[in-house]
Motif scaffolding. Sequence first.
Motif, PDB file in Angstrom:
ATOM      1  N   GLU A  13      -0.266  -9.451  12.391  1.00 33.59           N
ATOM      2  CA  GLU A  13      -1.715  -9.226  12.345  1.00 33.59           C
ATOM      3  C   GLU A  13      -2.062  -8.168  11.298  1.00 33.59           C
ATOM      4  O   GLU A  13      -3.011  -8.322  10.524  1.00 33.59           O
ATOM      5  N   ILE A  14      -1.266  -7.112  11.235  1.00 35.94           N
ATOM      6  CA  ILE A  14      -1.497  -6.051  10.262  1.00 35.94           C
ATOM      7  C   ILE A  14      -1.260  -6.571   8.842  1.00 35.94           C
ATOM      8  O   ILE A  14      -2.046  -6.295   7.923  1.00 35.94           O
ATOM      9  N   LEU A  15      -0.195  -7.343   8.637  1.00 31.59           N
ATOM     10  CA  LEU A  15       0.085  -7.909   7.316  1.00 31.59           C
ATOM     11  C   LEU A  15      -1.029  -8.850   6.870  1.00 31.59           C
ATOM     12  O   LEU A  15      -1.431  -8.836   5.702  1.00 31.59           O
ATOM     13  N   ASP A  16      -1.539  -9.661   7.793  1.00 30.66           N
ATOM     14  CA  ASP A  16      -2.644 -10.558   7.462  1.00 30.66           C
ATOM     15  C   ASP A  16      -3.885  -9.762   7.053  1.00 30.66           C
ATOM     16  O   ASP A  16      -4.577 -10.119   6.099  1.00 30.66           O
ATOM     17  N   PHE A  17      -4.151  -8.666   7.770  1.00 33.38           N
ATOM     18  CA  PHE A  17      -5.283  -7.814   7.446  1.00 33.38           C
ATOM     19  C   PHE A  17      -5.116  -7.206   6.057  1.00 33.38           C
ATOM     20  O   PHE A  17      -6.049  -7.200   5.249  1.00 33.38           O
ATOM     21  N   CYS A  18      -3.918  -6.714   5.754  1.00 30.44           N
ATOM     22  CA  CYS A  18      -3.649  -6.112   4.438  1.00 30.44           C
ATOM     23  C   CYS A  18      -3.802  -7.138   3.324  1.00 30.44           C
ATOM     24  O   CYS A  18      -4.372  -6.840   2.266  1.00 30.44           O
ATOM     25  N   ASP A  19      -3.309  -8.344   3.547  1.00 36.78           N
ATOM     26  CA  ASP A  19      -3.452  -9.404   2.546  1.00 36.78           C
ATOM     27  C   ASP A  19      -4.919  -9.733   2.300  1.00 36.78           C
ATOM     28  O   ASP A  19      -5.348  -9.912   1.161  1.00 36.78           O
ATOM     29  N   ALA A  20      -5.698  -9.816   3.378  1.00 32.40           N
ATOM     30  CA  ALA A  20      -7.124 -10.123   3.245  1.00 32.40           C
ATOM     31  C   ALA A  20      -7.846  -8.989   2.509  1.00 32.40           C
ATOM     32  O   ALA A  20      -8.701  -9.242   1.652  1.00 32.40           O
ATOM     33  N   ALA A  21      -7.496  -7.747   2.819  1.00 35.83           N
ATOM     34  CA  ALA A  21      -8.119  -6.613   2.143  1.00 35.83           C
ATOM     35  C   ALA A  21      -7.750  -6.586   0.667  1.00 35.83           C
ATOM     36  O   ALA A  21      -8.597  -6.339  -0.198  1.00 35.83           O
ATOM     37  N   ALA A  22      -6.494  -6.867   0.357  1.00 35.44           N
ATOM     38  CA  ALA A  22      -6.041  -6.872  -1.042  1.00 35.44           C
ATOM     39  C   ALA A  22      -6.709  -7.983  -1.832  1.00 35.44           C
ATOM     40  O   ALA A  22      -6.958  -7.834  -3.037  1.00 35.44           O
ATOM     41  N   ALA A  23      -6.998  -9.088  -1.179  1.00 33.18           N
ATOM     42  CA  ALA A  23      -7.634 -10.222  -1.862  1.00 33.18           C
ATOM     43  C   ALA A  23      -9.034  -9.866  -2.326  1.00 33.18           C
ATOM     44  O   ALA A  23      -9.548 -10.466  -3.264  1.00 33.18           O
ATOM     45  N   ASP A  24      -9.652  -8.869  -1.674  1.00 36.37           N
ATOM     46  CA  ASP A  24     -10.992  -8.446  -2.058  1.00 36.37           C
ATOM     47  C   ASP A  24     -11.008  -7.540  -3.284  1.00 36.37           C
ATOM     48  O   ASP A  24     -12.063  -7.241  -3.828  1.00 36.37           O
ATOM     49  N   ILE A  25      -9.829  -7.096  -3.725  1.00 36.69           N
ATOM     50  CA  ILE A  25      -9.744  -6.188  -4.864  1.00 36.69           C
ATOM     51  C   ILE A  25      -9.452  -7.011  -6.115  1.00 36.69           C
ATOM     52  O   ILE A  25      -8.418  -7.676  -6.191  1.00 36.69           O
ATOM     53  N   GLU A  26     -10.348  -6.956  -7.062  1.00 34.48           N
ATOM     54  CA  GLU A  26     -10.204  -7.750  -8.279  1.00 34.48           C
ATOM     55  C   GLU A  26      -8.915  -7.387  -9.011  1.00 34.48           C
ATOM     56  O   GLU A  26      -8.602  -6.216  -9.239  1.00 34.48           O
ATOM     57  N   GLY A  27      -8.114  -8.383  -9.343  1.00 36.89           N
ATOM     58  CA  GLY A  27      -6.892  -8.184 -10.085  1.00 36.89           C
ATOM     59  C   GLY A  27      -5.692  -7.747  -9.239  1.00 36.89           C
ATOM     60  O   GLY A  27      -4.622  -7.531  -9.754  1.00 36.89           O
TER      61      GLY A  27
END
Length: 73
Positions: free
Chosen positions: A57-71
């Motif tokens: 769950e934490i890894l999924d959250f981190c991936d989703a948050a990182a996807a919001d950062i351009e580049g």
Amino acid sequence: MSKTLSSTEKVRHYRQSLRAAGMKPVQFWATDPRAPHFAETIERQCRAINASAEEQEILDFCDAAAADIEGWV
């Protein structure tokens, strides 16, 4: 003839300009990776995380948050 500023005066002027821009100095401490037992502590913490039921769950959250950062991804 202009006066040459000492390094102390240069730092003071630099800090004054930062404060004028709305900044403030902050001191923080970080773990020294060269400290004894640092590697063992990291390995222990990684094992604890890997054993955690919430890890995915934490890894999924981190991936989703990182996807919001351009580049980022």
